[in-house]
Design a protein around this motif. Structure first.
Motif, PDB file in Angstrom:
ATOM      1  N   SER A  25       0.833  -1.196   0.000  1.00  0.00           N
ATOM      2  CA  SER A  25       0.000   0.000   0.000  1.00  0.00           C
ATOM      3  C   SER A  25       0.874   1.256   0.000  1.00  0.00           C
ATOM      4  O   SER A  25       0.632   2.212  -0.735  1.00  0.00           O
ATOM      5  CB  SER A  25      -0.903   0.001   1.238  1.00  0.00           C
ATOM      6  N   ALA A  26       1.891   1.236   0.835  1.00  0.00           N
ATOM      7  CA  ALA A  26       2.723   2.443   0.979  1.00  0.00           C
ATOM      8  C   ALA A  26       3.570   2.697  -0.269  1.00  0.00           C
ATOM      9  O   ALA A  26       3.634   3.819  -0.779  1.00  0.00           O
ATOM     10  CB  ALA A  26       3.612   2.300   2.213  1.00  0.00           C
ATOM     11  N   VAL A  27       4.234   1.655  -0.756  1.00  0.00           N
ATOM     12  CA  VAL A  27       5.130   1.845  -1.895  1.00  0.00           C
ATOM     13  C   VAL A  27       4.318   1.866  -3.179  1.00  0.00           C
ATOM     14  O   VAL A  27       3.576   0.930  -3.459  1.00  0.00           O
ATOM     15  CB  VAL A  27       6.178   0.713  -1.970  1.00  0.00           C
ATOM     16  N   LEU A  29       3.172   4.770  -6.670  1.00  0.00           N
ATOM     17  CA  LEU A  29       3.483   5.946  -7.489  1.00  0.00           C
ATOM     18  C   LEU A  29       3.993   7.090  -6.618  1.00  0.00           C
ATOM     19  O   LEU A  29       4.774   7.925  -7.060  1.00  0.00           O
ATOM     20  CB  LEU A  29       2.229   6.397  -8.222  1.00  0.00           C
ATOM     21  N   GLY A  30       3.527   7.111  -5.359  1.00  0.00           N
ATOM     22  CA  GLY A  30       3.955   8.174  -4.444  1.00  0.00           C
ATOM     23  C   GLY A  30       5.464   8.222  -4.307  1.00  0.00           C
ATOM     24  O   GLY A  30       6.058   9.305  -4.255  1.00  0.00           O
ATOM     25  N   ASN A  31       6.095   7.064  -4.267  1.00  0.00           N
ATOM     26  CA  ASN A  31       7.542   7.030  -4.077  1.00  0.00           C
ATOM     27  C   ASN A  31       8.297   7.310  -5.363  1.00  0.00           C
ATOM     28  O   ASN A  31       9.312   8.003  -5.364  1.00  0.00           O
ATOM     29  CB  ASN A  31       7.976   5.645  -3.594  1.00  0.00           C
ATOM     30  N   PHE A 111      -7.298   9.936  -9.496  1.00  0.00           N
ATOM     31  CA  PHE A 111      -6.149  10.387 -10.302  1.00  0.00           C
ATOM     32  C   PHE A 111      -5.022   9.360 -10.324  1.00  0.00           C
ATOM     33  O   PHE A 111      -4.284   9.229 -11.286  1.00  0.00           O
ATOM     34  CB  PHE A 111      -5.634  11.775  -9.866  1.00  0.00           C
ATOM     35  N   TYR A 112      -4.938   8.591  -9.213  1.00  0.00           N
ATOM     36  CA  TYR A 112      -3.887   7.574  -9.124  1.00  0.00           C
ATOM     37  C   TYR A 112      -3.990   6.588 -10.282  1.00  0.00           C
ATOM     38  O   TYR A 112      -2.995   6.193 -10.885  1.00  0.00           O
ATOM     39  CB  TYR A 112      -4.085   6.844  -7.800  1.00  0.00           C
ATOM     40  N   SER A 113      -5.245   6.243 -10.596  1.00  0.00           N
ATOM     41  CA  SER A 113      -5.471   5.273 -11.656  1.00  0.00           C
ATOM     42  C   SER A 113      -5.070   5.823 -13.024  1.00  0.00           C
ATOM     43  O   SER A 113      -4.562   5.096 -13.880  1.00  0.00           O
ATOM     44  CB  SER A 113      -6.953   4.885 -11.642  1.00  0.00           C
ATOM     45  N   PHE A 248       2.385  11.829   4.394  1.00  0.00           N
ATOM     46  CA  PHE A 248       1.120  11.135   4.616  1.00  0.00           C
ATOM     47  C   PHE A 248       0.744  10.292   3.399  1.00  0.00           C
ATOM     48  O   PHE A 248       0.350   9.132   3.517  1.00  0.00           O
ATOM     49  CB  PHE A 248      -0.008  12.128   4.921  1.00  0.00           C
ATOM     50  N   PHE A 249       0.873  10.893   2.222  1.00  0.00           N
ATOM     51  CA  PHE A 249       0.493  10.194   0.994  1.00  0.00           C
ATOM     52  C   PHE A 249       1.337   8.932   0.826  1.00  0.00           C
ATOM     53  O   PHE A 249       0.827   7.849   0.549  1.00  0.00           O
ATOM     54  CB  PHE A 249       0.695  11.137  -0.205  1.00  0.00           C
ATOM     55  N   SER A 250       2.638   9.098   1.005  1.00  0.00           N
ATOM     56  CA  SER A 250       3.543   7.989   0.745  1.00  0.00           C
ATOM     57  C   SER A 250       3.316   6.834   1.718  1.00  0.00           C
ATOM     58  O   SER A 250       3.424   5.673   1.339  1.00  0.00           O
ATOM     59  CB  SER A 250       4.992   8.478   0.825  1.00  0.00           C
ATOM     60  N   GLY A 254      -3.899   8.492   7.115  1.00  0.00           N
ATOM     61  CA  GLY A 254      -4.896   9.536   7.322  1.00  0.00           C
ATOM     62  C   GLY A 254      -6.215   9.302   6.619  1.00  0.00           C
ATOM     63  O   GLY A 254      -7.093  10.146   6.676  1.00  0.00           O
ATOM     64  N   MET A 255      -6.366   8.176   5.938  1.00  0.00           N
ATOM     65  CA  MET A 255      -7.646   7.955   5.254  1.00  0.00           C
ATOM     66  C   MET A 255      -8.243   6.560   5.474  1.00  0.00           C
ATOM     67  O   MET A 255      -9.242   6.218   4.857  1.00  0.00           O
ATOM     68  CB  MET A 255      -7.524   8.238   3.768  1.00  0.00           C
ATOM     69  N   GLY A 256      -7.617   5.789   6.335  1.00  0.00           N
ATOM     70  CA  GLY A 256      -8.232   4.508   6.663  1.00  0.00           C
ATOM     71  C   GLY A 256      -7.675   3.310   5.905  1.00  0.00           C
ATOM     72  O   GLY A 256      -8.031   2.184   6.205  1.00  0.00           O
TER      73      GLY A 256
END
Ligand code: PFF
Length: 476
Positions: A25-27, A29-31, A111-113, A248-250, A254-256
């Motif tokens: 989940s964490a790793v 596009l954010g990274n 937008f991620y998609s 937070f995003f990476s 904060g969103m469950g």
């Protein structure tokens, strides 16, 4: 006591499975896409340092708190918060934390998609050897023109973006429909290690470029002036807010998303150890991505502040020039798409889990319903890069942002940090200490617990609060 021992959605098969899923989940596009883009746009080193501080002082305590909430509540974030608020004797309004999380998840995934669709589109592009042509070009100008033309051909074409976005969402929905062990877990088992290996190979390539040290210097040279005064003499807190939002995003906080993964954690898995492993892996991947991208940027005379296209305009140059580049490039974008999928499923899971808990929907139906909603919102992002690139919905308030920019800003810089702030307040100030220590399997007198509790009760609210006030210009 009012809390269940297991979740109706099932459980991870082991502690390692949870680590893999949470890292999945964490790793993402954010990274690899967002971190280098933001670091480049905000001047490099100072941004990176603020980001790392946010990860250590805010991200780590909040991720532990969020997993703990999930583990205690054993349900979707909406229902977990309901159960936990009741248990703590607090108002049912705390459920709103679950609701805002669901909305943030929909917006982010929309937008991620689309961006993940870019990664998908680059797979056939690399496999067909499109970028091998880079090796035959003589000047860096020709090279950079070549890659940016290829990039603009893609983003300028709404039909193509729509096709890839649709494909990405169909696969995401299918994985979420498969459930905790069947869908989510199987996907992440092997791809995290594979992604890591490819990144290491690419760092090896970056080290062979003439400007490797310039890239390192850009990332670690702490120049606060660049962060606070991006336009010369005018002070701005926007860079610090971007760094905090990115933390937070990476970490998917904060969103469950991390809360719902915590709900599937086996009863006796250590929260402190597992979350620390996730945070380290996530940070490492972001740093590696920067170490790969910035040397290529400087070697080819590109702009570090090139924006969201940065990764898509730099890495193909490397793949065009390096030995086995066609193979490595194809593999890289396959893995990037997989990393995006393992994050996307966690963006959808809180809403789907809640719909299933209402008893009115089966998991597949819930997943399809949510997927269609997200797919539709995705049009806003698709058009932001072409036919609506000049549409700035908030221009009357002098906000020069497209729909994509706005959704990204609203979620990363506002919704996720606010979600984290409320999680910190709830866990730090309102939950019973005995329950918190029981779930963390820690003694209230241990040093680790006391440090964590201090960071959560004071540093997180103060940090998030100050950065917000700063960003809206209170201190300038
Ligand atoms: N952490 C993911 C990434 O870095 O790509 C994105 C993300 C996933 C954000 C899940 C938020 C979330 F809840």
């Amino acid at each position: 006591m009012g809390t269940q021992n297991t979740s109706i959605h099932g459980e991870w098969s082991s502690r390692l499975a949870f680590i893999l899923a949470a890292t999945g989940s964490a790793v993402g596009l954010g990274n690899i896409w967002k971190f280098p883009w933001l670091a480049g746009e905000n001047g490099g080193g100072a941004f990176v340092i603020v980001y790392l501080l946010c990860i250590a002082l805010i991200g780590l305590p909040v991720i532990m708190a969020e997993v703990m909430l999930g583990k205690r509540g054993r349900s979707s974030p909406i229902n977990s918060m309901k159960i936990l608020a009741k248990e703590a004797g607090r108002t049912q309004w705390w459920q709103a934390l679950g609701w805002t999380g669901v909305i943030a998840g929909f917006l982010i995934l929309s937008f991620y998609s689309v961006i993940a669709g870019w990664a998908l589109a680059y797979i056939p592009r690399l496999a067909s050897g499109m970028f091998a042509a880079v090796g035959d070009l003589s000047t860096t100008k020709e090279v950079t023109d070549f890659v940016s033309t290829r990039f603009n051909e893609l983003t300028g074409n709404p039909e193509r973006l729509l096709a890839w976005h649709t494909l990405f969402m169909i696969v995401t929905v299918t994985m979420v429909a498969g459930g905790v062990q069947g869908g989510l877990e199987r996907a992440v088992r092997w791809m995290m290690p594979a992604l890591f290996i490819v990144l290491l190979v690419l760092v090896g390539y970056a080290m062979s470029t003439p400007k490797f040290m310039d890239g390192v210097h850009f990332m670690f040279n702490i120049d606060f002036h660049k962060l606070f005064y991006p336009n010369g003499d005018e002070f701005s807190g926007a860079g610090v807010l971007a760094a905090m939002g990115q933390a937070f995003f990476s970490l998917s906080l904060g969103m469950g998303a991390i809360m719902v993964y915590g709900a599937y954690l086996p009863k006796h898995a250590s929260i402190a150890q597992t979350t620390t492993a996730v945070v380290i892996a996530d940070t490492l991947v972001a740093i590696l991505a920067g170490l790969i991208i910035f040397p290529i940027v400087f070697t080819n005379g590109l702009e570090p502040g090139a924006g969201p296209g940065l990764v898509f305009e730099t890495l193909p140059i490397a793949f065009g020039q390096m030995p086995y580049g066609t193979f490595m490039g194809t593999l890289f974008f396959v893995l990037l798409a997989l990393a995006a999928w393992s994050s996307a499923i966690s963006l959808l899971e809180p809403a789907v889990a809640w719909l299933v808990e209402t008893g009115k929907f089966t998991r597949p139906i819930a997943a399809i319903g949510c997927g269609v909603a997200v797919w539709l919102v995705g049009f806003l992002t698709i058009f932001s890069f072409n036919i609506w690139s000049d549409v700035k919905p908030l221009s009357m308030f002098s906000v020069d942002k497209t729909f994509f920019d706005l959704i990204d800003y609203l979620t990363s810089n506002i919704m996720l940090p606010l979600g984290g702030l409320f999680i910190a307040i709830f866990v730090g100030w309102l939950m019973k200490k005995q329950i918190v220590t029981e779930e963390l399997e820690s003694s209230p007198d241990s040093l680790g617990y006391r440090v964590w509790h201090f960071l959560l009760c004071y540093v997180t609210p103060l940090g998030v609060g100050l950065v917000f006030l700063n960003a809206i210009g209170v201190f300038s």
